[in-house]
Write an enzyme that holds these catalytic residues in place. Structure first.
Site, PDB file in Angstrom:
ATOM      1  N   SER A 266       0.849  -1.183   0.000  1.00 25.67           N
ATOM      2  CA  SER A 266       0.000   0.000   0.000  1.00 25.67           C
ATOM      3  C   SER A 266       0.884   1.231   0.000  1.00 25.67           C
ATOM      4  O   SER A 266       2.036   1.178   0.442  1.00 25.67           O
ATOM      5  CB  SER A 266      -0.876   0.002   1.271  1.00 25.67           C
ATOM      6  OG  SER A 266      -1.510   1.250   1.468  1.00 25.67           O
TER       7      SER A 266
ATOM      8  N   TYR B 245      -2.587  -1.594  10.136  1.00 26.91           N
ATOM      9  CA  TYR B 245      -2.603  -1.726   8.676  1.00 26.91           C
ATOM     10  C   TYR B 245      -1.309  -1.185   8.084  1.00 26.91           C
ATOM     11  O   TYR B 245      -0.659  -1.844   7.262  1.00 26.91           O
ATOM     12  CB  TYR B 245      -3.802  -0.978   8.100  1.00 26.91           C
ATOM     13  CG  TYR B 245      -3.909  -1.071   6.595  1.00 26.91           C
ATOM     14  CD1 TYR B 245      -4.570  -2.136   5.996  1.00 26.91           C
ATOM     15  CD2 TYR B 245      -3.364  -0.083   5.768  1.00 26.91           C
ATOM     16  CE1 TYR B 245      -4.680  -2.223   4.614  1.00 26.91           C
ATOM     17  CE2 TYR B 245      -3.466  -0.162   4.391  1.00 26.91           C
ATOM     18  CZ  TYR B 245      -4.124  -1.238   3.821  1.00 26.91           C
ATOM     19  OH  TYR B 245      -4.218  -1.327   2.448  1.00 26.91           O
TER      20      TYR B 245
END
Length: 254
Positions: free
Chosen positions: A139, A152
């Site tokens: 990401s 995350y």
């Protein structure tokens, strides 16, 4: 990775980026197998998209991963691409004692242990192929933190370094390691993200990814233009500005 002629397994492809990428790769002339936990949803998707294959898998469960791997390899012995797509994103408040631990542990299990276990289940088979690809999914938040999603961010940073390390270990084996680095994309990963003006439209993201694979088959990182602001903040020397912009902070961190 070639854009066509592969047999691809994408666990975590019943919605969002995973499903959109699966359908585009099928359109490009690949045999695609999607994976997910809900058999009814898998049946619905394969009925709506003839030629798409499906296997039930829960990437948080070791036994499920092993069963699915055995099934995929048995049914598709020419499998040569694994995309470790499955992931979750949770808002966590680490200032509340104990209120974040369960979420953090589940995020690590899904986002980090999941890919590790998937790669472990498939790497021997992939090494037996003339050429193969492991596509990990990190990401933009692997490179700049969003304050409300610490676990995350951490798991995606770990996926980035795992990808870098595996690429070194697998050099010369015929297995390429490619890291897909999405920016914020309009999916249901977080509540409200599907309608976010900040997030990139899903169709646009997938089209750009496919074009990057087509034009840069030897790339080790797949970076759409929208992720470069996050990806290269430290290299550009404006990391603090990137973090402040991402989190809507003033220069003093407020």
């Amino acid at each position: 990775m070639d854009i066509t002629g592969n047999t691809v397994f994408i666990p975590g492809a019943t919605s969002g980026i995973g499903l959109a990428l699966a359908l585009r790769l099928q359109q490009e002339g690949n045999t695609v197998v999607i994976g997910g936990r809900r058999t009814a949803l898998l049946d619905q998707i394969t009925a709506e998209h003839p030629g798409l294959h499906a296997v039930e898998i829960d990437t948080t469960d070791v036994a499920s991963i092993q069963r699915a791997a055995a099934q995929v390899i048995a049914e598709h012995p020419d499998l040569d691409v694994l995309v470790t797509m499955a992931g979750i994103m949770r808002v966590e408040d680490w200032t509340t004692p104990g209120g974040f631990l369960t979420s953090a542990e589940e995020t690590v299990t899904t986002n980090l242990l999941g890919p590790i276990r998937l790669i472990a289940a498939f790497v021997e088979h992939l090494r037996s192929r003339p050429a193969a690809t492991i596509m990990t999914v990190s990401s933009g938040l692997a490179f700049a933190p969003l304050a409300v999603t610490p676990s995350y961010n951490a798991t995606k940073a770990a996926v980035h370094m795992l990808s870098e390390s595996l690429r070194l270990q697998l050099a010369g084996t015929g297995v390429a390691v490619v890291e897909l680095e999405p920016p914020s994309v309009r999916t249901a990963l977080l509540p409200g993200q599907e309608d976010s003006e900040f997030a990139m439209p899903l169709a646009d993201f997938v089209e750009e990814v496919v074009e990057l694979i087509r034009t840069q088959p030897d790339a080790t990182e797949i970076q759409v233009e929208n992720v470069e602001f996050l990806r290269y903040g430290e290299a550009r020397g404006d990391y603090d500005h990137v973090v402040a912009t991402l989190n809507h902070l003033d220069p003093h961190g407020h």
